[in-house]
Design a protein around this motif. Sequence first.
Motif, PDB file in Angstrom:
ATOM      1  N   GLY A 168       0.791  -1.229   0.000  1.00 43.52           N
ATOM      2  CA  GLY A 168       0.000   0.000   0.000  1.00 43.52           C
ATOM      3  C   GLY A 168       0.819   1.271   0.000  1.00 43.52           C
ATOM      4  N   ARG A 169       1.877   1.313   0.829  1.00 43.70           N
ATOM      5  CA  ARG A 169       2.687   2.532   0.896  1.00 43.70           C
ATOM      6  C   ARG A 169       3.283   2.857  -0.468  1.00 43.70           C
ATOM      7  NH1 ARG A 169       4.018   4.710   5.961  1.00 43.70           N
ATOM      8  NH2 ARG A 169       5.658   5.925   4.951  1.00 43.70           N
ATOM      9  N   GLU A 170       3.788   1.829  -1.163  1.00 42.19           N
ATOM     10  CA  GLU A 170       4.383   2.064  -2.489  1.00 42.19           C
ATOM     11  C   GLU A 170       3.340   2.546  -3.490  1.00 42.19           C
ATOM     12  OE1 GLU A 170       4.834  -0.506  -0.577  1.00 42.19           O
ATOM     13  OE2 GLU A 170       6.987  -0.425  -0.099  1.00 42.19           O
ATOM     14  N   GLN A 171       2.126   1.974  -3.422  1.00 42.57           N
ATOM     15  CA  GLN A 171       1.070   2.387  -4.342  1.00 42.57           C
ATOM     16  C   GLN A 171       0.670   3.846  -4.124  1.00 42.57           C
ATOM     17  OE1 GLN A 171      -2.296  -0.289  -4.780  1.00 42.57           O
ATOM     18  NE2 GLN A 171      -1.047  -2.047  -4.101  1.00 42.57           N
ATOM     19  N   ILE A 172       0.491   4.218  -2.844  1.00 44.88           N
ATOM     20  CA  ILE A 172       0.095   5.600  -2.538  1.00 44.88           C
ATOM     21  C   ILE A 172       1.221   6.563  -2.899  1.00 44.88           C
ATOM     22  CG2 ILE A 172      -0.578   7.182  -0.678  1.00 44.88           C
ATOM     23  CD1 ILE A 172      -1.824   4.756   0.755  1.00 44.88           C
ATOM     24  N   LEU A 173       2.465   6.157  -2.611  1.00 46.53           N
ATOM     25  CA  LEU A 173       3.607   7.010  -2.934  1.00 46.53           C
ATOM     26  C   LEU A 173       3.722   7.229  -4.436  1.00 46.53           C
ATOM     27  CD1 LEU A 173       5.971   8.550  -1.733  1.00 46.53           C
ATOM     28  CD2 LEU A 173       7.354   6.479  -1.889  1.00 46.53           C
ATOM     29  N   ARG A 174       3.510   6.175  -5.222  1.00 48.69           N
ATOM     30  CA  ARG A 174       3.563   6.327  -6.675  1.00 48.69           C
ATOM     31  C   ARG A 174       2.460   7.258  -7.172  1.00 48.69           C
ATOM     32  NH1 ARG A 174       4.750   0.691  -6.717  1.00 48.69           N
ATOM     33  NH2 ARG A 174       2.572   0.229  -7.214  1.00 48.69           N
ATOM     34  N   GLN A 175       1.286   7.161  -6.542  1.00 48.47           N
ATOM     35  CA  GLN A 175       0.179   8.051  -6.922  1.00 48.47           C
ATOM     36  C   GLN A 175       0.534   9.501  -6.653  1.00 48.47           C
ATOM     37  OE1 GLN A 175      -3.396   7.571  -4.619  1.00 48.47           O
ATOM     38  NE2 GLN A 175      -4.687   8.584  -6.135  1.00 48.47           N
TER      39      GLN A 175
END
Length: 425
Positions: free
Chosen positions: A412-419
């Motif tokens: 999740g952290r990587e997904q939100i950070l990429r967003q």
Amino acid sequence: MNLTGMLYGAKLLEFAGFPAAEVLGPDASEEEIKDLISRHGEIMIKPVFKGGIGKKGKAGLIGRAKDLPTALAEKERLYFAEHRVGTTVAKANGVTFEAMVPAEHEVYFSLTDSTHYRAPTMTITHHGGIAIEELDKELVAQVPFEALTGMRAFVVANALSQLKAPNEIVSPLVQHLPSLWELFHEFGMTTLELNPIRMRADQRGRLTPVACDFKCAFDRDDPRVQRLGLPRSLFSSSFSDFEHEVNQLRTYQGQSDVYVVNDQGTILAPTFGGGANSLVSEMLGDAAIISTDFGGNPPYAKMRELASICYRYWLPQSNVLFIIGGKANNTDIFETFRAMADALRDYFATHGPTPVYAVVGRGGPNLIRGMGVLRDTFETLKVPYKMFGFDSDMSEVIHYALAADAWMKESGREQILRQHQALAG
């Protein structure tokens, strides 16, 4: 306990006119120590710890002396002594020199706001000087009484009669103990404990109760505590910088109780209400960063500052921002949520986007308006969120927060950070 020992205990007992053992502080001169020994025959040397930290006597942290060289040697041994109880470690800062009070009888006495009886409660036994929990229940009297009438003499007399206490100690205790109710009630205490009270005989053989150890806890949000003029440092023992900052915001309106549970945790849970706090802390376990109670209808400015401090210290490491509480009676949910939302906007504006998942569970006045403010803020800041209303099972909401934390750790952290990076680019 907020305050232990006779260094300040003897001074507080003066307000009630209750006899206390003579005590000298860490700055006592050799002449003063020698004079204390000459007048009383023997003294006790005790390290000064802030707050309650286990049984010091059983840990060998109480010295006795009948002459000045022994007293100074004990001072050197105990002045910066460390005391470990479980994972808690306390370091002394000084010692007290206390006159020995010879006595045949020792008494345990305490006053507390009992959650069991929902009333102030006196606990007393004439088997004092030892751990109260080690005594058989029939040897200890617990007596609730009306706060409006206070702890009157007959309350003490009836308890001692129930315990079949020796006749010679009954009258002195009935005469002196009721004065402690005024100290307890008028200065915002939640607990007051004297153990032991030694019954000192005068030349005619008449007994006088003398307090030889003192413990108390305060409701720090009660303004009556300020009447005592105690130094603020007494309430900041071993506090982290975060806890110290929060404590500066104490006012009578709104709670601000915080404790760092795990500084490596991943769920930041500003919690409203003592019952909710207990359940949340227990179920989150090591995932919880802090344990809090921010209830009591805090005003907007205070809540915004509290939220700002929490975000500044803990949001960078948090996977989940978990805003949780029971169904409030008098807390304005809109005001508290608006303050927390504005503090979050300020944080993002200052520090940039942070990958975090928000979970909200609450009930009470102006709930819909408050959730609307949080929703608008989360969507503006691109923070994924889930909200639960007053009819939700709190334990299920906590399970959801734990599941969100697991998802954030996994990907999740990587997904939100990429967003956030895509939006910035």
